[in-house]
Each structure stands twice: as C-alpha cells, then as structure tokens.
Design a protein around this motif. Structure first.
Motif, PDB file in Angstrom:
ATOM      1  N   ASN A   1       0.814  -1.220   0.000  1.00 20.20           N
ATOM      2  CA  ASN A   1       0.000   0.000   0.000  1.00 20.20           C
ATOM      3  C   ASN A   1       0.846   1.268   0.000  1.00 20.20           C
ATOM      4  OD1 ASN A   1      -3.005  -0.864   0.360  1.00 20.20           O
ATOM      5  ND2 ASN A   1      -1.860  -2.184   1.760  1.00 20.20           N
ATOM      6  N   GLY A   2       2.113   1.148  -0.397  1.00 18.87           N
ATOM      7  CA  GLY A   2       2.975   2.315  -0.532  1.00 18.87           C
ATOM      8  C   GLY A   2       3.415   2.923   0.787  1.00 18.87           C
ATOM      9  N   LEU A   3       3.418   2.120   1.844  1.00 16.33           N
ATOM     10  CA  LEU A   3       3.819   2.608   3.165  1.00 16.33           C
ATOM     11  C   LEU A   3       5.077   1.881   3.620  1.00 16.33           C
ATOM     12  CD1 LEU A   3       0.275   2.508   4.866  1.00 16.33           C
ATOM     13  CD2 LEU A   3       1.306   4.396   3.576  1.00 16.33           C
ATOM     14  N   GLU A   4       5.710   2.414   4.662  1.00 15.64           N
ATOM     15  CA  GLU A   4       6.905   1.786   5.204  1.00 15.64           C
ATOM     16  C   GLU A   4       7.016   2.080   6.695  1.00 15.64           C
ATOM     17  OE1 GLU A   4      10.489   4.879   4.424  1.00 15.64           O
ATOM     18  OE2 GLU A   4       9.597   4.008   2.586  1.00 15.64           O
ATOM     19  N   VAL A   5       7.841   1.292   7.368  1.00  9.64           N
ATOM     20  CA  VAL A   5       8.102   1.539   8.790  1.00  9.64           C
ATOM     21  C   VAL A   5       8.965   2.782   8.913  1.00  9.64           C
ATOM     22  CG1 VAL A   5       9.273   0.683  10.855  1.00  9.64           C
ATOM     23  CG2 VAL A   5       7.893  -0.873   9.463  1.00  9.64           C
ATOM     24  N   LEU A   6       8.512   3.723   9.720  1.00  7.66           N
ATOM     25  CA  LEU A   6       9.252   4.969   9.921  1.00  7.66           C
ATOM     26  C   LEU A   6       9.986   4.984  11.255  1.00  7.66           C
ATOM     27  CD1 LEU A   6       6.497   7.426   8.624  1.00  7.66           C
ATOM     28  CD2 LEU A   6       8.452   6.509   7.357  1.00  7.66           C
ATOM     29  N   GLU A   7       9.373   4.416  12.285  1.00  8.32           N
ATOM     30  CA  GLU A   7      10.002   4.294  13.606  1.00  8.32           C
ATOM     31  C   GLU A   7       9.494   3.013  14.280  1.00  8.32           C
ATOM     32  OE1 GLU A   7      10.501   9.075  14.659  1.00  8.32           O
ATOM     33  OE2 GLU A   7       9.170   7.822  15.859  1.00  8.32           O
ATOM     34  N   ARG A   8      10.361   2.363  15.007  1.00  8.74           N
ATOM     35  CA  ARG A   8       9.962   1.178  15.772  1.00  8.74           C
ATOM     36  C   ARG A   8       9.737   1.587  17.225  1.00  8.74           C
ATOM     37  NH1 ARG A   8      10.440  -3.276  12.612  1.00  8.74           N
ATOM     38  NH2 ARG A   8      11.783  -3.026  10.769  1.00  8.74           N
ATOM     39  N   ILE A   9       8.574   1.253  17.736  1.00  4.99           N
ATOM     40  CA  ILE A   9       8.228   1.627  19.108  1.00  4.99           C
ATOM     41  C   ILE A   9       8.740   0.599  20.100  1.00  4.99           C
ATOM     42  CG2 ILE A   9       6.323   2.052  20.707  1.00  4.99           C
ATOM     43  CD1 ILE A   9       4.720   3.140  18.339  1.00  4.99           C
ATOM     44  N   CYS A  10       8.421  -0.682  19.877  1.00  6.65           N
ATOM     45  CA  CYS A  10       8.873  -1.728  20.786  1.00  6.65           C
ATOM     46  C   CYS A  10       8.658  -3.105  20.163  1.00  6.65           C
ATOM     47  CB  CYS A  10       8.135  -1.654  22.129  1.00  6.65           C
ATOM     48  SG  CYS A  10       6.350  -1.905  22.009  1.00  6.65           S
ATOM     49  N   PRO A  11       9.447  -4.097  20.583  1.00  2.18           N
ATOM     50  CA  PRO A  11       9.214  -5.475  20.130  1.00  2.18           C
ATOM     51  C   PRO A  11       8.029  -6.071  20.868  1.00  2.18           C
ATOM     52  CG  PRO A  11      11.042  -5.421  21.668  1.00  2.18           C
ATOM     53  CD  PRO A  11      10.635  -3.987  21.443  1.00  2.18           C
ATOM     54  N   LEU A  12       7.352  -7.014  20.236  1.00  2.00           N
ATOM     55  CA  LEU A  12       6.179  -7.660  20.816  1.00  2.00           C
ATOM     56  C   LEU A  12       6.316  -9.176  20.736  1.00  2.00           C
ATOM     57  CD1 LEU A  12       3.401  -5.520  19.063  1.00  2.00           C
ATOM     58  CD2 LEU A  12       4.265  -5.183  21.385  1.00  2.00           C
ATOM     59  N   SER A  13       5.686  -9.859  21.672  1.00  2.00           N
ATOM     60  CA  SER A  13       5.608 -11.323  21.651  1.00  2.00           C
ATOM     61  C   SER A  13       4.596 -11.750  22.694  1.00  2.00           C
ATOM     62  CB  SER A  13       6.980 -11.951  21.943  1.00  2.00           C
ATOM     63  OG  SER A  13       7.452 -11.535  23.205  1.00  2.00           O
ATOM     64  N   ALA A  14       4.296 -13.029  22.731  1.00  2.00           N
ATOM     65  CA  ALA A  14       3.338 -13.552  23.703  1.00  2.00           C
ATOM     66  C   ALA A  14       3.993 -13.635  25.079  1.00  2.00           C
ATOM     67  CB  ALA A  14       2.840 -14.920  23.282  1.00  2.00           C
ATOM     68  N   ARG A  15       3.262 -13.197  26.094  1.00  2.00           N
ATOM     69  CA  ARG A  15       3.787 -13.208  27.457  1.00  2.00           C
ATOM     70  C   ARG A  15       2.834 -13.953  28.393  1.00  2.00           C
ATOM     71  NH1 ARG A  15       7.347  -8.637  27.143  1.00  2.00           N
ATOM     72  NH2 ARG A  15       7.937  -8.646  24.923  1.00  2.00           N
ATOM     73  N   VAL A  16       3.415 -14.531  29.438  1.00  2.00           N
ATOM     74  CA  VAL A  16       2.614 -15.083  30.527  1.00  2.00           C
ATOM     75  C   VAL A  16       2.481 -13.992  31.582  1.00  2.00           C
ATOM     76  CG1 VAL A  16       2.420 -16.876  32.288  1.00  2.00           C
ATOM     77  CG2 VAL A  16       3.498 -17.404  30.084  1.00  2.00           C
ATOM     78  N   ILE A  17       1.251 -13.727  31.996  1.00  2.00           N
ATOM     79  CA  ILE A  17       1.003 -12.721  33.029  1.00  2.00           C
ATOM     80  C   ILE A  17       0.377 -13.411  34.241  1.00  2.00           C
ATOM     81  CG2 ILE A  17       0.843 -10.743  31.489  1.00  2.00           C
ATOM     82  CD1 ILE A  17      -2.193 -11.017  31.539  1.00  2.00           C
ATOM     83  N   ALA A  18       0.592 -12.820  35.416  1.00  2.00           N
ATOM     84  CA  ALA A  18       0.108 -13.425  36.653  1.00  2.00           C
ATOM     85  C   ALA A  18      -0.612 -12.397  37.510  1.00  2.00           C
ATOM     86  CB  ALA A  18       1.267 -14.038  37.437  1.00  2.00           C
TER      87      ALA A  18
END
Length: 216
Positions: free
Chosen positions: A171-188
């Motif tokens: 769609n003619g777009l690109e990543v301009l800035e990366r905010i943070c990495p993401l992944s699945a987490r276990v929460i308690a």
C-alpha cells in the motif's frame, strides 16, 4: 486444594500455549474438542482450570483474580494497562509495534510536525507520542485496516503491529520508527503470586523448560 485457573486468548496463541503446556506434562483434553460448547475446561488431577477469552479481556481476568495466569500478546498488555505481573516471554508471535506511513511523512515525524495518528492502539500511541517524543498529536481510533488512513488522508501516519511489512509495502507505506518489540507473554495475578506461589511458579517453570527444549 483450589484450582489454579489459566486464561488463554482465543485462536492460534491458545493452541501454541497448550502445545507448550503439554510438553511440560500439563494436559487438558476437553479444551481440544472443537465441537464443545463449554466455557470452562478442567483437569481435576492437576487441579487446573482453563478458559478461552477474547484477547483484550485476558489482562482484565488476571488483574481481578478470575484467572491466576494468562497468556496474551504484549501489545494487549500495553494497551489495556492492567495491573498484572509479566512473568515469562514465550517468544511466540514475535513482531514490532511501529509508526508507519508514506516515505514523505518521515521528515514531518523527525521534526515533530505530525498532526494526526490513526491506530487500533490509542494508549500505546499516546504514550509513545506524548511521553517519549513529547509531541501532542490527535489520535484517531480505528478498528479496521489502519493502513487505509494515510492513503485517504485521514492521518499522516499510523501506529500498528508489523510482522513482515508486506501489507505496508503493498500500500505504498513503510516503517518509519519502531516503538517496541512484541511477543506472547505469561502474566500473573499479584495475589496469586503470593498465595499460590509454589504452584504458579511450577507452571511457569514448566513453560520455560518447554520453550528451552523447543529451541534445542
């Protein structure tokens, strides 16, 4: 002995988490039944209960103690802002939360001249622009394909999850800035980590070992 309850986000992540649990000797056959209409699934022998939830609700169930543990993407944890403990990164579903847009928006982004940001994640976008970039922008919440927003002029940029970037490029777009990495987490749940610490840590450690074995 009371049941330890685990909330799983519906979909692929739930199946991946169940696979890891099974590697650690934690099973629940009835949750695998695709035709079941049940909402709560139990393994009485292990003293465990499971339920499937809408992704955005998992941190809420954990915060209020309806679930002792939950498994959900870190994007949801950040967006919901619930009072939970992140206890393990499963390393599943790795991707990045990014600011994206047309290449022409890069200069405006660098000089803090962005006026409007479209996103499914308004809390994350607000924290990034307001707290980290110290820039006041109008944040527009969308529920559908946010890539459309800069194309039709609704916003200059978007904040969204990027895995491969193929949809952006198409769609003619690109990543301009990366905010943070993401992944699945276990929460308690905080109270569960105190009152049922030994049993909760046993589950966490079995998941950790299952991840390690999968990487061998």
């Amino acid at each position: 002995m009371r049941y330890i309850t685990i909330a799983l986000a519906k979909g692929r992540l739930a199946h991946q988490t169940l696979d890891l649990l099974e590697k650690g000797g934690i099973t629940c056959e009835e949750i695998r039944d695709k035709d079941t209409r049940k909402l709560i699934f139990a393994n009485p022998d292990l003293g465990l209960k499971f339920f499937l939830s809408k992704t955005s609700d998992v941190p809420t169930y954990v915060e209020y103690g309806a679930a002792d543990l939950g498994v959900v993407g870190s994007d949801t944890i950040l967006e919901e802002g619930r009072r939970v403990l992140e206890v393990l990164d499963l390393g599943l579903g790795k991707c990045d939360m990014c600011v994206a847009g047309p290449a022409s928006a890069k200069e405006a982004l660098d000089t803090n001249r962005i006026r409007r940001v479209a996103t499914k994640y308004p809390a994350i976008a607000k924290d990034y622009f307001y707290e980290k970039k110290h820039q006041t922008v109008e944040i527009v919440k969308l529920n559908g394909s946010v890539e459309l927003a800069p194309i039709v002029g609704l916003s200059e940029v978007i904040v969204d999850i990027v895995e491969t970037g193929s949809t952006l490029r198409a769609n003619g777009l690109e990543v301009l800035e990366r905010i943070c990495p993401l992944s699945a987490r276990v929460i308690a749940n905080e109270a569960s980590m105190k009152l049922e610490r030994e049993r909760v840590l046993d589950i966490i450690n079995k998941l950790r070992n299952a991840i390690g074995n999968g990487q061998d």
